[in-house]
Design a protein around this motif. Sequence first.
Motif, PDB file in Angstrom:
ATOM      1  N   ARG A 112     -29.436 -12.272 -32.446  1.00  0.00           N
ATOM      2  CA  ARG A 112     -29.551 -13.721 -32.499  1.00  0.00           C
ATOM      3  C   ARG A 112     -28.349 -14.315 -33.229  1.00  0.00           C
ATOM      4  NH1 ARG A 112     -34.055 -16.879 -32.057  1.00  0.00           N
ATOM      5  NH2 ARG A 112     -35.372 -15.027 -32.238  1.00  0.00           N
ATOM      6  N   VAL A 160     -27.059 -17.229 -35.455  1.00  0.00           N
ATOM      7  CA  VAL A 160     -27.528 -18.301 -36.328  1.00  0.00           C
ATOM      8  C   VAL A 160     -26.389 -19.238 -36.724  1.00  0.00           C
ATOM      9  CG1 VAL A 160     -29.422 -16.912 -37.219  1.00  0.00           C
ATOM     10  CG2 VAL A 160     -27.231 -16.869 -38.382  1.00  0.00           C
ATOM     11  N   THR A 212     -25.602 -21.998 -30.979  1.00  0.00           N
ATOM     12  CA  THR A 212     -26.385 -21.270 -31.970  1.00  0.00           C
ATOM     13  C   THR A 212     -27.790 -21.014 -31.424  1.00  0.00           C
ATOM     14  OG1 THR A 212     -27.047 -23.345 -32.997  1.00  0.00           O
ATOM     15  CG2 THR A 212     -25.103 -22.248 -33.896  1.00  0.00           C
ATOM     16  N   ASP A 213     -28.505 -20.120 -32.097  1.00  0.00           N
ATOM     17  CA  ASP A 213     -29.858 -19.717 -31.693  1.00  0.00           C
ATOM     18  C   ASP A 213     -29.877 -19.056 -30.322  1.00  0.00           C
ATOM     19  OD1 ASP A 213     -31.114 -20.495 -34.020  1.00  0.00           O
ATOM     20  OD2 ASP A 213     -31.438 -22.537 -33.328  1.00  0.00           O
ATOM     21  N   GLU A 214     -28.725 -18.626 -29.827  1.00  0.00           N
ATOM     22  CA  GLU A 214     -28.680 -17.840 -28.598  1.00  0.00           C
ATOM     23  C   GLU A 214     -29.125 -16.419 -28.917  1.00  0.00           C
ATOM     24  OE1 GLU A 214     -28.877 -17.809 -25.113  1.00  0.00           O
ATOM     25  OE2 GLU A 214     -27.219 -19.220 -25.277  1.00  0.00           O
ATOM     26  N   ILE A 215     -29.813 -15.775 -27.978  1.00  0.00           N
ATOM     27  CA  ILE A 215     -30.288 -14.420 -28.221  1.00  0.00           C
ATOM     28  C   ILE A 215     -29.815 -13.491 -27.105  1.00  0.00           C
ATOM     29  CG2 ILE A 215     -32.349 -15.250 -29.418  1.00  0.00           C
ATOM     30  CD1 ILE A 215     -33.945 -14.298 -26.932  1.00  0.00           C
ATOM     31  N   GLU A 233     -34.876 -19.961 -25.916  1.00  0.00           N
ATOM     32  CA  GLU A 233     -34.105 -19.300 -26.961  1.00  0.00           C
ATOM     33  C   GLU A 233     -32.633 -19.531 -26.679  1.00  0.00           C
ATOM     34  OE1 GLU A 233     -35.029 -17.900 -29.670  1.00  0.00           O
ATOM     35  OE2 GLU A 233     -37.200 -17.880 -29.369  1.00  0.00           O
ATOM     36  N   GLY A 234     -32.034 -20.459 -27.431  1.00  0.00           N
ATOM     37  CA  GLY A 234     -30.655 -20.821 -27.150  1.00  0.00           C
ATOM     38  C   GLY A 234     -30.571 -21.619 -25.865  1.00  0.00           C
ATOM     39  N   GLU A 244     -39.570 -22.319 -32.583  1.00  0.00           N
ATOM     40  CA  GLU A 244     -39.632 -23.682 -32.087  1.00  0.00           C
ATOM     41  C   GLU A 244     -41.065 -24.215 -32.097  1.00  0.00           C
ATOM     42  OE1 GLU A 244     -39.158 -24.629 -28.003  1.00  0.00           O
ATOM     43  OE2 GLU A 244     -39.260 -22.540 -27.363  1.00  0.00           O
TER      44      GLU A 244
END
Length: 469
Positions: free
Chosen positions: A253, A255, A262-265, A303-304, A368
């Motif tokens: 992930r 951050v 950001t918050d891409e996984i 997610e992202g 989220e």
Amino acid sequence: MAKATESWVCQACGAAARKWSGRCEACGAWNSIVEEALPSALPGGLDAKASRRKSRAPEFTDLRGGEAPPPRLPSGIDEFDRVAGGGLVPGSALLVGGDPGIGKSTILLQVVAALGRAGRACAYISGEEAIDQVRLRAGRLGLGDAPVKLLAETGLGDILAALDAAGRVEVVVIDSIQTMFAENIESAPGTVSQVRAVAGELVRYAKRKGVTVILVGHVTKDGQIAGPRVVEHMVDTVLYFEGERSHQFRILRAVKNRFGPTDEIGVFEMTDAGLSQVPNPSAIFLGERQEDVSGTAVFAGIEGTRPLLVEIQALVAPSALGTPRRAVIGWDSGRLAMVMAVLEARCGISFGPRDVYLNVAGGLRIAEPGADLAVAAALVSALADIALPRNMVVFGEIGLTGEVRPVTQAEARLKEAVKLGFDRAIVPAGGAKRAGSAGITEISRLADMVQRLVGDEVGVTTGRPPRNR
């Protein structure tokens, strides 16, 4: 008056103190303040007056610039490149953190091996393993023939000298930052002063030479990267490796990322041949889902930039304790308490003296608020012992007044659900362009969903609490 030559530094947060004390006033940690020598008091240390005398006036440049930025370096591992923002940026510094044994060294060895095979000059510097140990792991992963330079060293000066002597180097992996030490800092490796000094010098080296530097960082017991938080501010990208060592799935992930979202996984699976990327994680997370079981709901999340479907499991059981248990894995325990309170106050559902357990299947952690409605559906299903439709997804945010609020990217969530065979959905009113079509139910109140799913099985007939409660 003589200047002080020592400083007392907290090893948890990096705050400086004039004298020793048992508790750090900045972060509240106990027995974390250690005496360290100031760099100016050591041979080769900093001298402010000399620094001002040698300084020169830098020249400003235009914002538009005259040269095109260098292209990114794609590793060929799509899940890693996705998290990094499309590939590695020359001259950038990345910090990769995670629990011991989670796979940080494995994935980075795979990355530099893939880059080396693509013609990029890469170096892997280990402060925790010997050369033969790194070669043994590379052979087990099938990377023994990759053109990667190896070095087992912990001294910062020796590492920089070796990199200068190696000629062209484009990507450097430092494993790990806590094992490295600067010779002009009189403290043990891993202390705040050492980590801060080594990280700062490596970041300056990356900017000066145009080299991508990847730092591996250990994490503390609460999941934060060990050492001062200033290191996370120095680097351009911070990546966290999440997951349980007993589970085969790993989540990478982002951050922080100055060059991407950001918050891409990125989702990986641990195998005998290392970490293999999972191109369709929704199908993997839902692969073991059972039919006709109460207490489960499928949440369509984001997610992202990637829509992701995951199963949320709830269990409501009688409690033999005076205070019922509330156990949560993969979600915020405070948000679970809020959803339960709204169900009791606005929908007339009483959990009473019952234990409540909530789990996000697959080892994923959801942050989220769009998962509120799916959690509520799983709780109501478990309490009424009624299985929800297998081909239905749920998403939406719950307010304290019992309203259901729209969430972002509802259309992308529904498209991902349709792709995996889900033709029914409960969504917030007005939250998607496709709302109102066949199989999609819009709701504006939490009580509407409860009534639609289980009816009077848990005593819900209106959106108000029963009068005789």
